[in-house]
Write an enzyme that holds these catalytic residues in place. Structure first.
Site, mmCIF file in Angstrom:
data_model
loop_
_atom_site.group_PDB
_atom_site.id
_atom_site.type_symbol
_atom_site.label_atom_id
_atom_site.label_comp_id
_atom_site.label_asym_id
_atom_site.label_seq_id
_atom_site.Cartn_x
_atom_site.Cartn_y
_atom_site.Cartn_z
ATOM 1 N N ALA A 30 41.762 42.749 32.832
ATOM 2 C CA ALA A 30 42.988 43.261 33.466
ATOM 3 C C ALA A 30 43.316 42.579 34.791
ATOM 4 O O ALA A 30 44.201 43.018 35.511
ATOM 5 C CB ALA A 30 42.887 44.773 33.662
ATOM 6 N N ASP A 79 30.965 41.770 32.446
ATOM 7 C CA ASP A 79 31.184 40.834 31.339
ATOM 8 C C ASP A 79 31.106 41.665 30.059
ATOM 9 O O ASP A 79 30.060 42.251 29.769
ATOM 10 C CB ASP A 79 30.091 39.761 31.364
ATOM 11 C CG ASP A 79 30.287 38.710 30.281
ATOM 12 O OD1 ASP A 79 30.950 39.002 29.260
ATOM 13 O OD2 ASP A 79 29.760 37.598 30.457
ATOM 14 N N VAL A 80 32.196 41.727 29.311
ATOM 15 C CA VAL A 80 32.218 42.618 28.144
ATOM 16 C C VAL A 80 31.227 42.200 27.056
ATOM 17 O O VAL A 80 30.948 42.964 26.140
ATOM 18 C CB VAL A 80 33.640 42.751 27.530
ATOM 19 C CG1 VAL A 80 34.598 43.407 28.502
ATOM 20 C CG2 VAL A 80 34.181 41.397 27.042
ATOM 21 N N SER A 158 46.117 38.768 17.514
ATOM 22 C CA SER A 158 47.022 37.650 17.836
ATOM 23 C C SER A 158 47.693 37.163 16.565
ATOM 24 O O SER A 158 47.140 37.313 15.459
ATOM 25 C CB SER A 158 46.207 36.506 18.448
ATOM 26 O OG SER A 158 46.961 35.312 18.472
ATOM 27 N N TYR A 170 39.051 31.226 17.397
ATOM 28 C CA TYR A 170 39.955 32.276 17.901
ATOM 29 C C TYR A 170 40.617 33.031 16.741
ATOM 30 O O TYR A 170 40.726 34.264 16.760
ATOM 31 C CB TYR A 170 41.009 31.599 18.787
ATOM 32 C CG TYR A 170 41.937 32.512 19.530
ATOM 33 C CD1 TYR A 170 41.511 33.226 20.649
ATOM 34 C CD2 TYR A 170 43.273 32.630 19.146
ATOM 35 C CE1 TYR A 170 42.396 34.040 21.348
ATOM 36 C CE2 TYR A 170 44.158 33.439 19.848
ATOM 37 C CZ TYR A 170 43.710 34.145 20.939
ATOM 38 O OH TYR A 170 44.583 34.947 21.639
ATOM 39 N N ALA A 171 41.040 32.297 15.706
ATOM 40 C CA ALA A 171 41.669 32.942 14.539
ATOM 41 C C ALA A 171 40.678 33.878 13.854
ATOM 42 O O ALA A 171 41.040 34.990 13.444
ATOM 43 C CB ALA A 171 42.181 31.888 13.564
ATOM 44 N N ALA A 173 38.112 35.359 15.255
ATOM 45 C CA ALA A 173 37.894 36.516 16.132
ATOM 46 C C ALA A 173 39.075 37.495 16.042
ATOM 47 O O ALA A 173 38.879 38.711 15.948
ATOM 48 C CB ALA A 173 37.717 36.048 17.580
ATOM 49 N N LYS A 174 40.301 36.952 16.054
ATOM 50 C CA LYS A 174 41.478 37.825 16.068
ATOM 51 C C LYS A 174 41.719 38.484 14.706
ATOM 52 O O LYS A 174 42.256 39.605 14.641
ATOM 53 C CB LYS A 174 42.706 37.051 16.546
ATOM 54 C CG LYS A 174 42.630 36.648 18.014
ATOM 55 C CD LYS A 174 42.324 37.829 18.928
ATOM 56 C CE LYS A 174 42.669 37.585 20.370
ATOM 57 N NZ LYS A 174 42.271 38.719 21.239
HETATM 58 P P1 NAP Z 1 44.464 35.588 30.359
HETATM 59 O O1 NAP Z 1 45.662 35.477 31.239
HETATM 60 O O2 NAP Z 1 43.584 34.399 30.195
HETATM 61 O O3 NAP Z 1 43.610 36.846 30.837
HETATM 62 C C1 NAP Z 1 42.418 37.204 30.181
HETATM 63 C C2 NAP Z 1 41.514 37.912 31.161
HETATM 64 O O4 NAP Z 1 40.283 38.272 30.479
HETATM 65 C C3 NAP Z 1 41.097 37.008 32.336
HETATM 66 O O5 NAP Z 1 41.216 37.684 33.558
HETATM 67 C C4 NAP Z 1 39.666 36.676 32.002
HETATM 68 O O6 NAP Z 1 38.852 36.351 33.102
HETATM 69 C C5 NAP Z 1 39.190 37.956 31.347
HETATM 70 N N1 NAP Z 1 37.944 37.758 30.618
HETATM 71 C C6 NAP Z 1 37.573 36.671 29.884
HETATM 72 N N2 NAP Z 1 36.338 36.826 29.408
HETATM 73 C C7 NAP Z 1 35.887 38.032 29.851
HETATM 74 C C8 NAP Z 1 34.669 38.745 29.693
HETATM 75 N N3 NAP Z 1 33.649 38.246 28.988
HETATM 76 N N4 NAP Z 1 34.550 39.962 30.282
HETATM 77 C C9 NAP Z 1 35.574 40.479 31.018
HETATM 78 N N5 NAP Z 1 36.756 39.847 31.200
HETATM 79 C C10 NAP Z 1 36.913 38.631 30.628
HETATM 80 O O7 NAP Z 1 44.879 36.020 28.872
HETATM 81 P P2 NAP Z 1 46.211 36.703 28.279
HETATM 82 O O8 NAP Z 1 47.103 35.623 27.828
HETATM 83 O O9 NAP Z 1 46.696 37.755 29.198
HETATM 84 O O10 NAP Z 1 45.591 37.359 26.965
HETATM 85 C C11 NAP Z 1 45.101 38.701 26.933
HETATM 86 C C12 NAP Z 1 44.679 39.030 25.510
HETATM 87 O O11 NAP Z 1 45.793 38.832 24.635
HETATM 88 C C13 NAP Z 1 43.553 38.148 24.986
HETATM 89 O O12 NAP Z 1 42.719 38.887 24.135
HETATM 90 C C14 NAP Z 1 44.310 37.106 24.193
HETATM 91 O O13 NAP Z 1 43.492 36.523 23.205
HETATM 92 C C15 NAP Z 1 45.434 37.927 23.615
HETATM 93 N N6 NAP Z 1 46.617 37.156 23.233
HETATM 94 C C16 NAP Z 1 47.312 36.414 24.128
HETATM 95 C C17 NAP Z 1 48.423 35.688 23.710
HETATM 96 C C18 NAP Z 1 49.246 34.841 24.639
HETATM 97 O O14 NAP Z 1 50.167 34.157 24.158
HETATM 98 N N7 NAP Z 1 49.012 34.837 25.929
HETATM 99 C C19 NAP Z 1 48.819 35.751 22.371
HETATM 100 C C20 NAP Z 1 48.090 36.525 21.489
HETATM 101 C C21 NAP Z 1 46.996 37.238 21.927
HETATM 102 P P3 NAP Z 1 38.655 34.777 33.472
HETATM 103 O O15 NAP Z 1 40.001 34.255 33.778
HETATM 104 O O16 NAP Z 1 37.748 34.774 34.653
HETATM 105 O O17 NAP Z 1 38.069 34.127 32.248
#
Ligand code: NAP
Length: 269
Positions: A30, A79-80, A158, A170-171, A173-174
């Protein structure tokens, strides 16, 4: 803004409208992007929100946004992927904000590569962050949800779950998040817990900005090119996803469970 204590209902806004109940929510990842927008949405909906990210410092800006708007938030570092850190984090949330009954499994990473170049480390990191992370968090939070007889879990899937070049890890996992969601919906429904997945298409965040950079493209140009392929002719904003999550976490969504909802500006299947 004065706030009721955990578990206490807020005063009704409109006569005849049931008072929204204030819950404790945990949103993983978050610190930014979709997770930050979701934490802000849930706080605006009256919930106390644990802003969980890798470090407490990372969540500080989201917490400040929520508090500045009169909401209640707590930054939690974990860390999740780590069972002990997840246990400690959920325990701290229960102690400081009240037992968490809303969970949004949003933390995510990408490590894109074509299969023949995809390292074991990049495979493991992506699978562990999304799947192991969601498993550990859900297992810890369901104890509070089943005890309360009410709960909401929303998992981030996703559009890539349907297949995407360069994203085998990633695919997988999602797509896994979707099976995980449906199974938890079946197991936890009798405890008043609904479990759904939202599957975003292209959302403008640091994650998609990093993808543009990796491809050597300007982020604005990357978004314009993506928008041309999307029926509503724009890319998504974090709030597009957060608003749906807000609804799925609401009392009114109690009969919606085990669903995968694409938020992609057009149909996907
Ligand atoms: P983001 O801006 O990269 O934010 C993800 C956050 O998760 C970052 O603050 C990250 O920290 C944190 N994180 C990563 N690994 C972690 C861990 N092990 N424990 C705790 N926190 C962790 O990503 P977003 O684009 O907002 O995406 C959020 C979710 O939506 C993700 O699951 C992503 O796969 C999904 N999603 C995104 C999109 C898109 O187009 N953006 C599309 C489909 C799905 P760090 O930065 O320090 O790594």
């Amino acid at each position: 803004m004065s706030r009721p204590t955990p578990g206490e209902a807020e005063a009704p806004g409109t006569p005849g409208t049931p008072a929204p109940t204030r819950r404790t929510a945990v949103v993983t990842g978050a610190a930014r992007g979709i997770g930050a927008a979701t934490a802000v949405r849930l706080a605006a909906d009256g919930h106390a929100v644990a802003v969980l990210d890798l470090t407490e410092e990372a969540g500080a800006a989201t917490v400040a946004r929520i508090r500045d708007a009169g909401g209640t938030a707590l930054a939690v570092g974990a860390d999740v992927r780590d069972a002990a850190q997840v246990e400690a984090a959920v325990g701290r949330v229960a102690e400081e904000l009240g037992a968490p009954t809303i969970l949004v499994n949003n933390a995510g990473v990408v490590r894109d590569n074509l299969l023949f170049k995809l390292s074991e480390d990049d495979w493991d990191t992506v699978i562990a962050t999304h799947l192991r992370g969601a498993y550990l968090m859900s297992k810890a939070v369901q104890a509070h949800q089943t005890a309360a007889g009410w709960g909401r879990i929303v998992n981030l899937s996703s559009s890539s779950a349907l297949g995407n070049r360069g994203q085998a890890n990633y695919a997988a996992a999602k797509a896994g998040m979707q099976g995980f969601t449906k199974t938890l919906a079946i197991e936890l429904g009798k405890f008043g817990v609904t479990v759904n997945a939202v599957a975003p298409g292209f959302i403008a965040t640091d994650m998609t900005a990093a993808t543009a950079a990796r491809l050597g493209m300007d982020f604005e140009d990357f978004q314009k090119a993506a928008a041309e392929t999307i029926p509503v002719r724009r890319v998504g904003r974090p709030e597009d996803v957060a608003d749906l999550i807000g609804y799925l976490c609401d009392d009114r969504a109690g009969f919606v469970s085990g669903q995968v909802i694409y938020v992609a500006g057009g149909p996907l299947d």
